[in-house]
Design a protein around this motif. Structure first.
Motif, PDB file in Angstrom:
ATOM      1  N   ALA B  19       8.495  -0.063  -1.508  1.00 29.37           N
ATOM      2  CA  ALA B  19       7.962   0.176  -0.167  1.00 29.37           C
ATOM      3  C   ALA B  19       6.606   0.870  -0.236  1.00 29.37           C
ATOM      4  N   GLY B  40       6.523  -2.220   8.784  1.00 31.15           N
ATOM      5  CA  GLY B  40       6.944  -2.432   7.404  1.00 31.15           C
ATOM      6  C   GLY B  40       5.934  -2.003   6.366  1.00 31.15           C
ATOM      7  N   ALA B  41       4.861  -1.353   6.794  1.00 28.10           N
ATOM      8  CA  ALA B  41       3.820  -0.963   5.846  1.00 28.10           C
ATOM      9  C   ALA B  41       4.285   0.151   4.915  1.00 28.10           C
ATOM     10  N   GLY B  42       5.235   0.949   5.395  1.00 28.93           N
ATOM     11  CA  GLY B  42       5.724   2.063   4.581  1.00 28.93           C
ATOM     12  C   GLY B  42       5.418   3.424   5.183  1.00 28.93           C
ATOM     13  N   LYS B  43       5.052   3.445   6.439  1.00 28.40           N
ATOM     14  CA  LYS B  43       4.704   4.711   7.100  1.00 28.40           C
ATOM     15  C   LYS B  43       5.885   5.678   7.128  1.00 28.40           C
ATOM     16  N   THR B  44       7.000   5.192   7.626  1.00 27.07           N
ATOM     17  CA  THR B  44       8.181   6.054   7.711  1.00 27.07           C
ATOM     18  C   THR B  44       8.589   6.557   6.333  1.00 27.07           C
ATOM     19  N   THR B  45       8.536   5.657   5.360  1.00 28.73           N
ATOM     20  CA  THR B  45       8.908   6.046   4.000  1.00 28.73           C
ATOM     21  C   THR B  45       8.041   7.200   3.508  1.00 28.73           C
TER      22      THR B  45
END
Ligand SMILES: Nc1ncnc2c1ncn2[C@@H]1O[C@H](COP(=O)(O)OP(=O)(O)OP(=O)(O)O)[C@@H](O)[C@H]1O
Ligand SMILES: [Mg+2]
Lengths: 259, 303
Positions: B19, B40-45
């Motif tokens: 991610a 889905g870019a990975g911000k939350t991650t």
């Protein structure tokens, strides 16, 4: 310590708001008194439904106070445990699954305080329900059959209570392992069943097994002497609980807490 | 510039996918930084890793000089993308609880709860059960609980995406105010939000940071402007003529208007005006359009 207090307070309030503090004790009381009471009124019940067929001779066996409390205990050991597992299966797992844990654990909360608060709050509910239900059973048994000496009763209450502490601790342990409340409930019950089966298979060798607690305690009521096996089982149970708690905290620390 | 947090070589692998693919960035103290990226870019991650809720597969997160593995949660406030509250609590109870587990005394927590409820605009609902809250009220409560312990760094995961225009306005104004007290990193996929309150941008795409820097620097870098010229007649002919001019490489006719993307505005303007004056072109409209941040975003993402 202050964190633990705050967390316990939240748990107690939660259990109070969703009425657990009402229905769990009530159901437990029903379970504990149902068998002794219905057994006492069995002749009347039989009469009311038309009596026995002609010729059948029914002799009421002589039921002692100890026999009666054994009935209560066997109800609590089966359905009672099921209820305790039901109310505890989501205490951590559910909070993690829903995402509430994310808001709590992102604060500088010690994982030990978090786990211990869950354990404490659950234990409070379980033990209070258990003690109240046993007191009811003791009273009704005293009225209908014979009073069990209060000292003996308190000893039984204490040693058999350890078994419930183990059940709660097991559930907390699986709560840290799994994120699905259903899986927690299943694993807890499976562990208890396996423990009981193994204990009854190797009864002699596993005399100190936690699932012998009720047997040893009832044996004490009959004979009046505290056996080494009773103390042994108690020590084993307490040790397992301590170990499980430490292990739970360790597991929890290594887990990721986002949902 | 002092940075409050720096991240190096951050990677996050889930069971079957990566991610976040090794990102580096640092957050300058006292700034508002937007983490922008498509779904889905990975911000939350990334935000969850910074908040300590996820463990990175690789890489380091350092909080202004503190040990890499120190408990930095005390200095961080976090609002999840979809916050879930213990809905049986009232807002006040929850704020008190949040404050106390974050280390405030009862009195401090009570005072902060009142104060923050006022700031985020839920004073009237303070003693209502959270289960009766609307989505927007929950979002406000979420912000209040995130800042109750006056963190140094505030992480907000899409704080305005789920709000109506009024709620969005309120929250952006609130952020504007909070900026003075703490460093803010917030994720969004809406550029306008970022543009309004942020000083810095991190452009995330597919787990990689494609572009980072101050708002102005990025605008400058991706600046291309479009000159729009409108003719009274003979548009096709003038289109051809425009194409001949030096410094103009491409132009198109769209809905009666000729659009000329240019790098050097001054040069192109001079050429066009000169030709127009010499040949007396029938120009009825001349417009200069600066590229929007949206175009910048698309450009950086497609890179
Ligand atoms: N727990 C998980 N297990 C497996 N894959 C995951 C998990 N969480 C996220 N992902 C994947 O990681 C990628 C990044 O997800 P992330 O939630 O960080 O994106 P995002 O930028 O926050 O998106 P959005 O704007 O939709 O919130 C996605 O492709 C997602 O499918
Ligand atoms: Mg997200």
């Amino acid at each position: 310590m202050r964190q633990w207090q705050t967390l316990v307070k939240k748990e107690l309030l939660g259990n109070f708001r969703d009425r657990k503090w009402i229905w769990v004790p009530i159901v437990l009381i029903l379970l504990a008194v149902m068998d002794p009471v219905s057994n006492y009124y069995l002749p009347q019940i039989l009469d009311a439904v038309g009596g026995l067929p002609d010729g059948a001779i029914y002799e009421m066996p002589q039921v002692t106070g100890i026999d009666a409390i054994t009935m209560s205990i066997s109800q609590l050991s089966s359905l009672g445990i099921l209820i305790f597992v039901l109310i505890s299966m989501g205490t951590i797992a559910g909070e993690r699954k829903s995402g509430i844990a994310e808001l709590i654990l992102v604060k500088p909360v010690s994982y030990t305080a978090y786990i211990m608060s869950k354990w404490t709050a659950l234990l409070a509910l379980v033990l209070v329900s258990y003690i109240v239900s046993m007191l009811f059973a003791w009273y009704y048994i005293g009225m209908l059959y014979e009073f069990i000496p209060i000292g003996d009763f308190l000893l039984l209450l204490f040693f058999y209570g350890l078994w419930f502490i183990l059940v709660v601790t097991l559930s907390i342990f699986y709560n840290t392992v799994f994120r699905s409340p259903g899986l927690v409930a299943f694993s807890t019950i499976a562990t208890i069943i396996v423990l009981s089966v193994v204990t009854s298979m190797f009864g002699q060798k596993l005399n100190y097994s936690p699932s012998n607690l009720s047997n040893h305690a009832l044996h004490y009521l009959q004979t009046g002497d505290i056996s080494g096996a009773l103390i042994g089982s108690a020590v084993t149970t307490i040790s397992i609980c301590a170990l499980l708690l430490v292990w739970s905290i360790y597991i929890f620390q290594t887990k990721e807490h986002a949902s | 510039m002092m940075s409050i947090l720096s991240v190096t070589g951050l990677r996050k692998e889930y069971k079957n996918m990566t991610a976040v693919r090794g990102v580096d960035f640092s957050l300058p103290e006292g700034k508002c930084i937007a983490l922008i990226g498509p779904n889905g870019a990975g911000k939350t991650t990334i935000l969850r890793i910074l908040a300590g809720l996820l463990k990175q597969t690789d890489g380091a997160v350092t909080f202004s000089g503190k040990e890499t593995n120190a408990d930095i949660r005390k200095f961080i406030g976090y609002l999840p993308q979809y916050p879930v509250f213990p809905s049986w609590m009232t807002a006040r109870e929850f704020l008190l609880f949040s404050g106390e587990i974050a280390g405030l005394t009862k009195e401090e927590a009570a005072r902060r709860a009142e104060d923050l409820a006022e700031q985020v605009g839920i004073t009237n609902a303070l003693d209502k059960r959270i289960s009766d809250f609307s989505g927007g009220m929950k979002q406000r409560l979420g912000i209040a609980q995130a800042i109750i312990h006056s963190p140094q760094l505030l992480l907000l995961d899409e704080p305005v995406s789920s709000l109506d225009p009024i709620g969005r306005r309120d929250v952006l104004t609130l952020l504007e105010r909070l900026k003075k007290e703490m460093t803010i990193l917030f994720s969004t996929h809406i550029l306008n939000d970022a543009e309004e309150v942020c000083d810095e941008l991190l452009l995330l795409h597919d787990g990689e940071i494609n572009e980072a820097g101050s708002m102005e620097a990025l605008r400058e870098k991706y600046q291309t402007s479009v000159i729009e010229v409108e003719f009274q007649e003979n548009r096709q002919r003038y289109l051809e003529k425009l194409k001949q001019l030096p410094g103009i490489t491409a132009c198109t006719l769209e809905r009666q208007i000729i659009k000329i993307p240019v790098a050097d505005i001054a040069q192109a303007r001079k050429e066009i005006f000169q030709a127009a004056a010499e040949e007396n072109w029938p120009i009825i409209g001349f417009n200069l359009n600066r590229a929007s941040l949206e175009d910048l975003f698309m450009k950086a993402v497609k890179k």
